[in-house]
Write a protein that holds these residues in place. Structure first.
Motif, PDB file in Angstrom:
ATOM      1  N   GLY A 199       0.823  -1.194   0.000  1.00 23.28           N
ATOM      2  CA  GLY A 199       0.000   0.000   0.000  1.00 23.28           C
ATOM      3  C   GLY A 199       0.860   1.248   0.000  1.00 23.28           C
ATOM      4  N   PHE A 200       0.276   2.360  -0.373  1.00 20.75           N
ATOM      5  CA  PHE A 200       1.023   3.615  -0.426  1.00 20.75           C
ATOM      6  C   PHE A 200       1.479   4.009   0.968  1.00 20.75           C
ATOM      7  N   GLU A 201       2.781   4.292   1.098  1.00 18.57           N
ATOM      8  CA  GLU A 201       3.418   4.779   2.329  1.00 18.57           C
ATOM      9  C   GLU A 201       3.384   3.754   3.464  1.00 18.57           C
ATOM     10  N   LEU A 202       3.244   2.469   3.187  1.00 14.23           N
ATOM     11  CA  LEU A 202       3.007   1.490   4.250  1.00 14.23           C
ATOM     12  C   LEU A 202       4.148   0.502   4.476  1.00 14.23           C
ATOM     13  N   GLY A 203       5.245   0.579   3.731  1.00 11.60           N
ATOM     14  CA  GLY A 203       6.367  -0.333   3.940  1.00 11.60           C
ATOM     15  C   GLY A 203       7.557   0.398   4.538  1.00 11.60           C
ATOM     16  N   SER A 204       8.407  -0.331   5.252  1.00 11.16           N
ATOM     17  CA  SER A 204       9.635   0.257   5.794  1.00 11.16           C
ATOM     18  C   SER A 204      10.702  -0.821   5.923  1.00 11.16           C
ATOM     19  N   ASP A 205      11.908  -0.389   6.263  1.00  9.51           N
ATOM     20  CA  ASP A 205      13.051  -1.292   6.448  1.00  9.51           C
ATOM     21  C   ASP A 205      13.259  -2.161   5.202  1.00  9.51           C
ATOM     22  N   PRO A 206      13.719  -1.557   4.103  1.00 11.55           N
ATOM     23  CA  PRO A 206      13.873  -2.314   2.855  1.00 11.55           C
ATOM     24  C   PRO A 206      14.779  -3.526   3.024  1.00 11.55           C
ATOM     25  N   CYS A 207      14.419  -4.614   2.361  1.00 10.74           N
ATOM     26  CA  CYS A 207      15.235  -5.827   2.375  1.00 10.74           C
ATOM     27  C   CYS A 207      16.117  -5.792   1.134  1.00 10.74           C
ATOM     28  N   LEU A 208      17.355  -5.400   1.295  1.00 13.55           N
ATOM     29  CA  LEU A 208      18.268  -5.211   0.177  1.00 13.55           C
ATOM     30  C   LEU A 208      18.966  -6.507  -0.241  1.00 13.55           C
ATOM     31  N   TYR A 209      18.822  -7.541   0.572  1.00 10.59           N
ATOM     32  CA  TYR A 209      19.506  -8.811   0.282  1.00 10.59           C
ATOM     33  C   TYR A 209      18.633  -9.722  -0.574  1.00 10.59           C
ATOM     34  N   PRO A 210      19.071 -10.067  -1.784  1.00  8.19           N
ATOM     35  CA  PRO A 210      18.397 -11.162  -2.495  1.00  8.19           C
ATOM     36  C   PRO A 210      18.694 -12.482  -1.782  1.00  8.19           C
ATOM     37  N   VAL A 211      17.810 -13.422  -1.975  1.00  2.54           N
ATOM     38  CA  VAL A 211      17.968 -14.756  -1.403  1.00  2.54           C
ATOM     39  C   VAL A 211      17.785 -15.777  -2.521  1.00  2.54           C
ATOM     40  N   LEU A 212      18.657 -16.786  -2.537  1.00  2.00           N
ATOM     41  CA  LEU A 212      18.532 -17.876  -3.498  1.00  2.00           C
ATOM     42  C   LEU A 212      17.882 -19.073  -2.812  1.00  2.00           C
ATOM     43  N   THR A 264      21.682  -1.652  -3.339  1.00  3.74           N
ATOM     44  CA  THR A 264      21.700  -0.373  -2.621  1.00  3.74           C
ATOM     45  C   THR A 264      20.421   0.432  -2.829  1.00  3.74           C
ATOM     46  N   VAL A 265      19.570   0.008  -3.756  1.00  2.91           N
ATOM     47  CA  VAL A 265      18.353   0.753  -4.079  1.00  2.91           C
ATOM     48  C   VAL A 265      17.161   0.071  -3.415  1.00  2.91           C
ATOM     49  N   PRO A 266      16.468   0.738  -2.487  1.00  7.51           N
ATOM     50  CA  PRO A 266      15.264   0.132  -1.923  1.00  7.51           C
ATOM     51  C   PRO A 266      14.220  -0.092  -3.011  1.00  7.51           C
ATOM     52  N   ARG A 267      13.671  -1.274  -3.047  1.00  7.47           N
ATOM     53  CA  ARG A 267      12.607  -1.609  -3.993  1.00  7.47           C
ATOM     54  C   ARG A 267      11.379  -1.989  -3.169  1.00  7.47           C
ATOM     55  N   MET A 268      10.497  -1.024  -3.023  1.00  8.83           N
ATOM     56  CA  MET A 268       9.364  -1.167  -2.125  1.00  8.83           C
ATOM     57  C   MET A 268       8.102  -1.496  -2.918  1.00  8.83           C
ATOM     58  N   TYR A 269       7.007  -0.857  -2.549  1.00  8.25           N
ATOM     59  CA  TYR A 269       5.723  -1.095  -3.207  1.00  8.25           C
ATOM     60  C   TYR A 269       5.816  -0.754  -4.696  1.00  8.25           C
ATOM     61  N   HIS A 270       5.198  -1.592  -5.524  1.00 12.28           N
ATOM     62  CA  HIS A 270       5.182  -1.412  -6.982  1.00 12.28           C
ATOM     63  C   HIS A 270       6.574  -1.542  -7.596  1.00 12.28           C
ATOM     64  N   GLU A 277      11.685   9.489   1.950  1.00 10.61           N
ATOM     65  CA  GLU A 277      12.637   8.486   2.450  1.00 10.61           C
ATOM     66  C   GLU A 277      12.794   7.354   1.438  1.00 10.61           C
ATOM     67  N   TYR A 278      11.691   6.942   0.835  1.00 11.88           N
ATOM     68  CA  TYR A 278      11.718   5.936  -0.217  1.00 11.88           C
ATOM     69  C   TYR A 278      11.100   6.560  -1.462  1.00 11.88           C
ATOM     70  N   PRO A 279      11.903   7.265  -2.250  1.00 13.48           N
ATOM     71  CA  PRO A 279      11.353   8.033  -3.376  1.00 13.48           C
ATOM     72  C   PRO A 279      10.861   7.143  -4.505  1.00 13.48           C
ATOM     73  N   THR A 280      10.074   7.746  -5.372  1.00 11.39           N
ATOM     74  CA  THR A 280       9.717   7.089  -6.619  1.00 11.39           C
ATOM     75  C   THR A 280      11.000   6.723  -7.344  1.00 11.39           C
ATOM     76  N   GLU A 281      11.095   5.469  -7.784  1.00 14.08           N
ATOM     77  CA  GLU A 281      12.368   4.955  -8.300  1.00 14.08           C
ATOM     78  C   GLU A 281      12.303   4.775  -9.812  1.00 14.08           C
ATOM     79  N   LEU A 282      13.134   5.522 -10.521  1.00 10.92           N
ATOM     80  CA  LEU A 282      13.177   5.465 -11.979  1.00 10.92           C
ATOM     81  C   LEU A 282      14.377   4.682 -12.497  1.00 10.92           C
ATOM     82  N   ARG A 283      15.281   4.293 -11.610  1.00 10.40           N
ATOM     83  CA  ARG A 283      16.453   3.531 -12.036  1.00 10.40           C
ATOM     84  C   ARG A 283      16.070   2.072 -12.311  1.00 10.40           C
ATOM     85  N   ILE A 284      16.694   1.503 -13.331  1.00  7.88           N
ATOM     86  CA  ILE A 284      16.539   0.084 -13.636  1.00  7.88           C
ATOM     87  C   ILE A 284      17.888  -0.587 -13.440  1.00  7.88           C
ATOM     88  N   GLU A 285      17.877  -1.683 -12.695  1.00  9.62           N
ATOM     89  CA  GLU A 285      19.102  -2.429 -12.415  1.00  9.62           C
ATOM     90  C   GLU A 285      19.016  -3.832 -13.005  1.00  9.62           C
TER      91      GLU A 285
END
Length: 521
Positions: free
Chosen positions: A330-343, A361-367, A394-402
């Motif tokens: 939901g909008f504005e409802l997530g925190s503490d980004p999980c930056l670690y991928p898991v296999l 290094t880039v938080p990937r939150m809602y959407h 704090e978690y801006p709209t993200e336009l970067r693609i990785e």
């Protein structure tokens, strides 16, 4: 149920900034058979950071922000050149659904407002082409679909399941009976609406495994009958907005067995209370969906995670990436980004399946989204936890693609990475065919040949995701470092629905660059 501890270990993997500014935050992402990537956002999001072509504007007098909108809300990315081309989408695609049709066309359904009953198509073309969205005028959904799920069926038609206030299923191409009641979605609905974006997996017996909230059923779409109820999954609700994810593991052998995994999620009540700091849980359930008396096998991920994306890798392993460790969808409802991928390594013993990878290094939150590319990398896009585009947050709209490269693409594996030299463009069900590969070092063991679908990724679930391991013969030297591998195509559309697949050769856990193959009846 057996609960086992998680294993935490470090495994490499590398991150690459692919595009510094895509112009839009991709809520929906899909990879086409031309190796291009369709990125798609809402239309009523206000100004994006990418303009449409000169003279092309969308006019919507009901849009409260831009009645004349000359900004792109969909773009086409060519990862090879990193070029972006704006696409024209006319109706609202907020929280919509999608699936590729047998001819490689992307079907896109529903949304909000003027997109509620809309059906759209994108017929992909070469990267330098001019293909664009087509909004169908002569056919509409029988019922509005917002937060629904699409799944291609064995005959190439598509079932569209659920949505907010839509406890039904319907089909594309449309059928005479229109929307058909599906009471399971009513039974699992709660105050949080945890029956949205149900997890739908086509099993090799032709039936559908459908999971919503914390329950699952086996659904015979041909008769509109629920033929089995699975035990509830411990750990609370898993679907939107409780933000878990799901994948069906690779089909292989005689294709009679299908295993489904459901991982992560928010604590019940986090969405109702609009809590941003309620810790996510990290439990995963695994079930043999084709078993006579299936039970959930439980284990824990190294991290609690919501909004994680589960990506089937060409090897049969699953990458879990993106998301947060607290809050809910939901909008504005997530925190503490999980930056670690898991296999997730399904063939390892229980308790040793999860491996922690190099963090981003880039938080990937809602959407946010994640999609397998034909070269074996995983494209990571999106993240907009705000109603409009917002960059001073704090978690801006993200336009970067990785792009994330798993360990199998490391330089120490280059000498065993196969290259596909020859493969048929089209194969028929049950057909025997050859794949010619080249490998720098002599081949030891069996080279796998695996078919990976191109799913429609959105809201932590990849609709139509599938990996099928083909029956193969041992590779035969073909001269000049080349090897011939005899393969047998999947037997029918229940194992692999008709359409375009990425065909990978996998040598000692290292995949080739894929070649697109058209699977037909």
């Amino acid at each position: 149920m057996i609960v086992v501890p998680a294993s935490l270990a470090d495994l490499p993997g590398t991150w690459e900034l692919l595009v510094p500014n895509a112009g839009i935050a991709s809520m929906h992402t899909a990879v086409t058979r031309f190796n291009t990537v369709v990125l798609l956002d809402r239309t009523n999001i206000g100004p994006s950071r990418k303009m449409l072509r000169r003279g092309h504007c969308r006019v919507d007098l009901n849009d409260t922000v831009l009645k004349r909108d000359c900004y792109a809300h969909s773009v086409l990315l060519d990862p090879a050149t990193k070029q972006l081309r704006p696409l024209m989408i006319l109706t609202d695609t907020w929280c919509s659904s999608g699936q590729f049709l047998p001819d490689g066309t992307l079907l896109q359904t529903g949304g909000d407002l003027d997109g509620f009953k809309k059906i759209r198509k994108f017929a992909p073309c070469e990267p330098n082409g001019s293909c664009d969205w087509e909004e169908l005028e002569d056919v509409k959904l029988s019922q509005g679909r917002w937060y629904g799920t699409n799944q291609i069926l064995p005959d190439g038609s598509v079932i569209i399941v659920g949505g907010r206030g839509a406890n039904t299923v319907e089909y594309y191409p449309p059928r005479k009976n229109g929307a058909v009641p599906f009471h399971f979605l009513v039974d699992v609905e709660d105050d949080q609406m945890d029956n949205l974006y149900p997890y739908v997996h086509l099993l090799p017996n032709g039936k559908l495994f459908i999971f919503a909230n914390n329950k699952a059923v086996l659904y015979d779409h041909a008769t509109n009958q629920i033929t089995k109820e699975f035990p509830p999954l411990d750990g609370g609700p898993r679907n939107y907005p409780s933000a878990g994810s799901s994948a069906m593991l690779a089909l292989q052998g005689d294709y009679s067995t299908a295993v489904v995994v459901v991982c992560g999620g928010a604590e019940y009540g986090a969405f109702i209370q609009k809590s941003t700091d309620t810790p996510a849980h990290g439990s995963c359930g695994r079930i043999v969906a084709t078993a006579a008396n299936p039970v959930w096998e439980m284990e824990d991920m190294p991290f609690g995670r919501i909004m994680g994306d589960m990506v089937m890798l060409p090897t049969g392993e699953v990458l879990i990436i993106n998301g947060a460790q607290a809050g809910t969808q939901g909008f504005e409802l997530g925190s503490d980004p999980c930056l670690y991928p898991v296999l997730y390594r399904p063939d390892q013993p229980v308790g040793l399946r999860f491996m922690t990878l190099t963090p981003g290094t880039v938080p990937r939150m809602y959407h946010s989204t994640a999609n397998l590319l034909p070269d074996g990398r995983v494209l990571v896009a999106g993240s907009n936890p705000h109603y409009f585009y917002k960059f001073n947050a704090e978690y801006p709209t993200e336009l970067r693609i990785e792009a994330f490269s798993p360990e199998y693409l490391g330089p120490d594996r280059a000498n065993i990475r196969p290259g596909i030299e020859e493969v048929p463009d089209t194969v028929r069900y049950g057909e025997a065919f050859n794949v010619i590969v080249s490998v720098p070092l002599p081949v030891v063991g069996i080279i796998e040949v695996n078919l990976g679908s191109a799913p429609f990724a959105t809201h932590s679930f990849s609709q139509g995701q599938r990996l099928v391991k083909l029956a193969v013969n041992p590779s035969v030297p073909d001269g000049d470092g080349r090897y011939r591998i005899g393969c047998t195509a999947p037997p029918n559309g229940a194992v692999a629905p008709p359409g375009y697949y990425m065909l990978f050769a996998v040598n000692q856990g290292v995949p080739s660059v894929a070649r697109w193959v058209h699977l037909v009846s």
